[in-house]
Design an enzyme around this catalytic site. Sequence first.
Site, PDB file in Angstrom:
ATOM      1  N   GLU A 265       0.878  -1.165   0.000  1.00 28.72           N
ATOM      2  CA  GLU A 265       0.000   0.000   0.000  1.00 28.72           C
ATOM      3  C   GLU A 265       0.908   1.204   0.000  1.00 28.72           C
ATOM      4  OE1 GLU A 265      -2.265   1.014   3.565  1.00 28.72           O
ATOM      5  OE2 GLU A 265      -2.020   2.888   2.483  1.00 28.72           O
ATOM      6  N   CYS A 302      -2.574   7.999   4.969  1.00 33.96           N
ATOM      7  CA  CYS A 302      -2.601   7.597   3.553  1.00 33.96           C
ATOM      8  C   CYS A 302      -3.923   8.005   2.910  1.00 33.96           C
ATOM      9  CB  CYS A 302      -2.354   6.106   3.410  1.00 33.96           C
ATOM     10  SG  CYS A 302      -3.102   5.132   4.689  1.00 33.96           S
TER      11      CYS A 302
HETATM   12  P1  NAP Z   1       9.047   3.874   3.746  1.00 40.42           P
HETATM   13  O1  NAP Z   1      10.185   4.796   3.738  1.00 40.42           O
HETATM   14  O2  NAP Z   1       8.649   3.320   2.426  1.00 40.42           O
HETATM   15  O3  NAP Z   1       9.415   2.681   4.739  1.00 40.42           O
HETATM   16  C1  NAP Z   1       8.564   1.578   4.992  1.00 40.42           C
HETATM   17  C2  NAP Z   1       9.420   0.355   5.305  1.00 40.42           C
HETATM   18  O4  NAP Z   1      10.038  -0.125   4.109  1.00 40.42           O
HETATM   19  C3  NAP Z   1      10.564   0.635   6.268  1.00 40.42           C
HETATM   20  O5  NAP Z   1      10.774  -0.509   7.038  1.00 40.42           O
HETATM   21  C4  NAP Z   1      11.745   0.887   5.345  1.00 40.42           C
HETATM   22  O6  NAP Z   1      12.977   0.611   5.929  1.00 40.42           O
HETATM   23  C5  NAP Z   1      11.450  -0.097   4.234  1.00 40.42           C
HETATM   24  N1  NAP Z   1      11.997   0.350   2.948  1.00 40.42           N
HETATM   25  C6  NAP Z   1      11.792   1.558   2.353  1.00 40.42           C
HETATM   26  N2  NAP Z   1      12.425   1.621   1.160  1.00 40.42           N
HETATM   27  C7  NAP Z   1      13.024   0.410   0.995  1.00 40.42           C
HETATM   28  C8  NAP Z   1      13.855  -0.155  -0.029  1.00 40.42           C
HETATM   29  N3  NAP Z   1      14.169   0.540  -1.121  1.00 40.42           N
HETATM   30  N4  NAP Z   1      14.306  -1.404   0.138  1.00 40.42           N
HETATM   31  C9  NAP Z   1      13.998  -2.116   1.245  1.00 40.42           C
HETATM   32  N5  NAP Z   1      13.229  -1.642   2.248  1.00 40.42           N
HETATM   33  C10 NAP Z   1      12.753  -0.394   2.132  1.00 40.42           C
HETATM   34  O7  NAP Z   1       7.746   4.491   4.363  1.00 40.42           O
HETATM   35  P2  NAP Z   1       7.573   5.478   5.607  1.00 40.42           P
HETATM   36  O8  NAP Z   1       8.855   5.689   6.309  1.00 40.42           O
HETATM   37  O9  NAP Z   1       6.443   4.980   6.402  1.00 40.42           O
HETATM   38  O10 NAP Z   1       7.113   6.813   4.953  1.00 40.42           O
HETATM   39  C11 NAP Z   1       7.869   7.444   3.952  1.00 40.42           C
HETATM   40  C12 NAP Z   1       6.923   7.947   2.887  1.00 40.42           C
HETATM   41  O11 NAP Z   1       5.992   6.915   2.551  1.00 40.42           O
HETATM   42  C13 NAP Z   1       6.045   9.090   3.294  1.00 40.42           C
HETATM   43  O12 NAP Z   1       6.675  10.316   3.138  1.00 40.42           O
HETATM   44  C14 NAP Z   1       4.861   8.915   2.374  1.00 40.42           C
HETATM   45  O13 NAP Z   1       5.138   9.494   1.134  1.00 40.42           O
HETATM   46  C15 NAP Z   1       4.732   7.454   2.210  1.00 40.42           C
HETATM   47  N6  NAP Z   1       3.715   6.813   3.056  1.00 40.42           N
HETATM   48  C16 NAP Z   1       2.607   6.359   2.482  1.00 40.42           C
HETATM   49  C17 NAP Z   1       1.657   5.701   3.248  1.00 40.42           C
HETATM   50  C18 NAP Z   1       0.447   5.127   2.619  1.00 40.42           C
HETATM   51  O14 NAP Z   1      -0.255   4.413   3.280  1.00 40.42           O
HETATM   52  N7  NAP Z   1       0.150   5.391   1.379  1.00 40.42           N
HETATM   53  C19 NAP Z   1       1.826   5.534   4.604  1.00 40.42           C
HETATM   54  C20 NAP Z   1       2.984   5.988   5.179  1.00 40.42           C
HETATM   55  C21 NAP Z   1       3.923   6.617   4.383  1.00 40.42           C
HETATM   56  P3  NAP Z   1      13.640   1.660   6.974  1.00 40.42           P
HETATM   57  O15 NAP Z   1      12.924   1.444   8.265  1.00 40.42           O
HETATM   58  O16 NAP Z   1      15.059   1.239   7.014  1.00 40.42           O
HETATM   59  O17 NAP Z   1      13.456   3.032   6.418  1.00 40.42           O
END
Ligand code: NAP
Length: 523
Positions: A265, A302
């Site tokens: 998601e 989200c």
């Molecule tokens: P995220 O950066 O995508 O991280 C989510 C999880 O995935 C974390 O455990 C992260 O590791 C891991 N991860 C991220 N990129 C990866 C990669 N390239 N390879 C392997 N693992 C990876 O999400 P977030 O920190 O919750 O939020 C960041 C952004 O996501 C927000 O600014 C927003 O744009 C979006 N977001 C969207 C939703 C939605 O429901 N649509 C919800 C929350 C956030 P780490 O812990 O090491 O970073």
Amino acid sequence: MTLTGQMLIGQHPLRGSGTAFRAINPATDTPLEPAYAGGDAAHVEQACALAWAAFDTYRETSLMARAAFLEAIAEQIEALGDVLIERAAAETGLPRPRLQGERGRTCAQLRTFARTVRAGEWLDVRVDSAQPEREPLPRPDLRQRHIALGPVAVFGASNFPLAFSVAGGDTASALAAGCPVIVKAHNAHPGTSELVGRAIARAVAACSLPEGVFSLLYDSGYDLGIALVGDSRIKAVGFTGSRSGGMALCRAAQARPEPIPVYAEMSSINPVYLFPAALAARGDALAQGFVASLTQGAGQFCTNPGLVVAIQGPALQRFVQVASDSLQHCAAQTMLSPGIFQAYQRGASALADHAEVAATGKAAQGPNQGQARLCVTQADAFLANPALQAEVFGATSLVIACTDSAQVRQVSEHLEGQLTATLHLDEADLADARSVLPLLERRAGRLLVNGWPTGVEVCDAMVHGGPFPATSDSRTTSVGTAAIQRFLRPVCYQDFPDALLPAALRHDNPLLLRRLLDGQREA
Ligand code: NAP
């Protein structure tokens, strides 16, 4: 309860070997003890070996035993008491009442899945009895049930440190389906993850389940997460977070010799449609409701309403004016992490480069505080510029002024996939709404009338999903009891003797399931 900074491989606490990292308190920009360290390939191997060893036993636990396990997890989380709330507040900057509510939602979600497991409908038992006399060919006895896919890797989001994290919806639905779970903890809330992970491990032990049913790993970069997805014993992935993160996991899953499903998601801007009669009749109230929904929780949902679509004219001008007046009084709010705050700043200023800024909220008074923002543009500009459709994760929204209802439909057709689409309408708007509805059904997972998209009920009918990029698989939901279906697959048993059939498929129906028996649903 002292935090140790250790991972959990089954029942074994273990310190990772990677670079140490600490959670940051976003309200003060200070690091929090203890230090955590990511695991390596050997830790992935151990966790996956344990999960695989547990799989066949765990997936055949009785419905009652599995439901009791889910309830035990909820009890163990509640038993953590205030320690959990304090740590989660320090790691996320979220207010305590919000976290208390989220803990309630997390535990209620586990109990809802326990009820679902007990009811057994998810087994979707179908029986087509043998017809030995059928001409020209006899029909064999055919029986179908659903079984668990296998061990599942879960990546939680930063914005719900409880409800979409270690014991969140992905973990609850995978465990309910009979899948062992390995969680890759989110680095923004490692302490909260440790507390909840230990609560789950206690429930595993209390229910005398194989230890591999649950493990919790940390990652100092992205290597461990990618290795986890690449392990042949992992059979599905649950993810909530960024589009780039979700797509990286999808690519890793597809590159395996045996590709597996990734239920990611990711990104949604949740369009809100203001139809003419509703806008004329109650534009001021709509503007107030919109700003409240937009700024709730610093906009870090989200389902945040990131786009407003309406026909231009005095009623829309008035809406923008009232919303702007209200937004100017909104205090800047601490965001979840320095990373999320910086991403918000970049996204909000990129949007302002392409659209007129109608209003900004109050200036920040402390670190990592996001300032609300409302932008306005014409539909022609929106249609011509893909940058205006990018998700800005936080309290920023864009109003699109359309020339007429044909342009409203054009904008709708142009939108990417969404988690939600909201229609504000009165009786006189029904014809217009009807004309846009087929487009929105193709674009979104949940359609709402005269409400706001923030707030996602955990229930049987909920769909928290939608076409790409809202999710990587629009056929499912990550919230609500239907989420269990992501981690199941059907198996058919042909001409099996009763003694060899699983209980769910036996002739005397010992689990009292409502089967589809020879084309008729049993009462
Ligand atoms: P995220 O950066 O995508 O991280 C989510 C999880 O995935 C974390 O455990 C992260 O590791 C891991 N991860 C991220 N990129 C990866 C990669 N390239 N390879 C392997 N693992 C990876 O999400 P977030 O920190 O919750 O939020 C960041 C952004 O996501 C927000 O600014 C927003 O744009 C979006 N977001 C969207 C939703 C939605 O429901 N649509 C919800 C929350 C956030 P780490 O812990 O090491 O970073």
